[in-house]
Design an enzyme around this catalytic site. Structure first.
Site, PDB file in Angstrom:
ATOM      1  N   SER A 246       0.839  -1.205   0.000  1.00 46.41           N
ATOM      2  CA  SER A 246       0.000   0.000   0.000  1.00 46.41           C
ATOM      3  C   SER A 246       0.872   1.253   0.000  1.00 46.41           C
ATOM      4  O   SER A 246       1.787   1.388   0.812  1.00 46.41           O
ATOM      5  CB  SER A 246      -0.916   0.017   1.228  1.00 46.41           C
ATOM      6  N   GLU A 318       2.452   6.323   2.839  1.00 40.91           N
ATOM      7  CA  GLU A 318       3.130   5.585   3.896  1.00 40.91           C
ATOM      8  C   GLU A 318       4.469   5.045   3.422  1.00 40.91           C
ATOM      9  O   GLU A 318       5.297   4.654   4.239  1.00 40.91           O
ATOM     10  CB  GLU A 318       2.268   4.434   4.419  1.00 40.91           C
TER      11      GLU A 318
END
Length: 322
Positions: A246, A318
């Site tokens: 992700s 992230e």
């Protein structure tokens, strides 16, 4: 100053290589060359390597498995410090907490796969959701990795880290305090100073986890659960191409995962050079063969702009660009 740092490493007998290719050392398979690539073998050597880089006034980056990292293109004229050789696991089955949990302590370079495998062999449960997660314990704790609705912080008992006050370093133990942790937020992450620079004076050396003894009768169930979570990762395409999983954090208050927002903007399949927003998952950027850090950065900015324009929502990455 590179030669000065190298000489300090030699005196301290800390292993290192020069002009080390970085792409093979990350799950993204992206990056140029590190002028120095340092591989300390103990927490004490890790502290010495960081202190030496600071003394030499050179840029440095501390990494584990580099599963959430984008190494820079070209020459990184500083030191990459890898913790992957610091990988002991400590366990005393007779040491328990008041709630009956047992404690497993992993040094920062322990692969998450090795931690889960250790728990499985000892018939300890609660770590199954992290089966198949790439990277190291140190990286997972730094990011407060979250898998299948379980965060690393849900297991934490305590952590130890190197902390700098001015130029002095000390190893500090922190008992787990829920107030310091949140969704992919930890007390170890860099913060932005008033001048806009990002600083981090804490470097994880080990983490102690609370696990539940399940007994030999639960072994098959634990193994089956681990296989189930790995299969789900495979089905979602986690291992089809080099990637960092992700790219953006989810904001649960917003009501839709980041991948869906990107998909709703019609961005799945968008390319920049050898990088692509995965056709099968809006929150993955994949390396289709010859991606660069600049390609990945371009797609990150494209996704942020499109989602901001359409939904008024700021996507927070992230992944970490070195």
């Amino acid at each position: 100053m590179i030669d000065f740092l190298a000489s300090m490493l030699k005196v301290a007998k800390i292993p290192y290589t020069e002009n080390e290719p970085l792409a093979p050392k990350s799950t993204f398979k992206v990056g140029g060359t590190a002028r120095l690539f340092i591989t300390p073998q103990t927490p004490e050597q890790l502290e010495a390597a960081i202190s030496a880089a600071r003394s030499a006034e050179l840029p440095y980056f501390v990494t584990g498995g580099a599963s959430n990292v984008v190494y820079p293109d070209g020459l990184y004229n500083g030191a990459i410090i890898s913790t992957q050789s610091i990988k002991e696991i400590f366990y005393d089955p007779d040491e328990t907490t008041p709630d009956g949990s047992v404690l497993v302590t992993c040094q920062c370079g322990v692969p998450m796969a090795a931690f889960v495998d250790f728990c499985t062999k000892k018939n300890l449960t609660r770590a199954e959701q992290f089966a198949g997660l790439p990277g190291t314990v140190g990286g997972a704790v730094y990011m407060n990795a979250r898998c299948f609705d379980r965060s690393i912080s849900d297991l934490l008992y305590s952590t130890s880290h190197i902390e700098y006050t001015d130029e002095k370093a000390k190893i500090t133990e922190l008992p787990f305090n829920a107030a310091d942790w949140d969704y992919k937020k930890t007390p170890f992450q860099a913060h932005t100073a008033e001048d806009g620079s990002q600083t981090n004076q804490r470097y994880i050396t080990q983490a102690t986890f609370r696990l539940t003894p399940a007994g030999a009768s639960a072994h098959d169930r634990i193994v089956a659960d681990c296989k189930k979570y790995i299969a789900e990762r495979v089905d979602k395409g986690h291992f089809k191409y080099p990637s960092a999983g992700s790219v953006f954090k989810n904001n649960h208050a917003f009501g839709a995962p980041s991948g869906k927002l990107i998909d709703d903007c019609g961005l799945k399949g968008l390319t920049a050079g050898g990088a692509q927003i995965a056709p099968f998952h809006g929150n993955f950027i994949i390396n289709t063969g010859n991606a660069t850090a600049d390609n990945i950065r371009t797609l990150v900015k494209s996704a942020q702009k499109a989602v901001k324009d359409k939904f008024g929502f700021d996507l927070e990455p992230e992944i970490i660009f070195v």
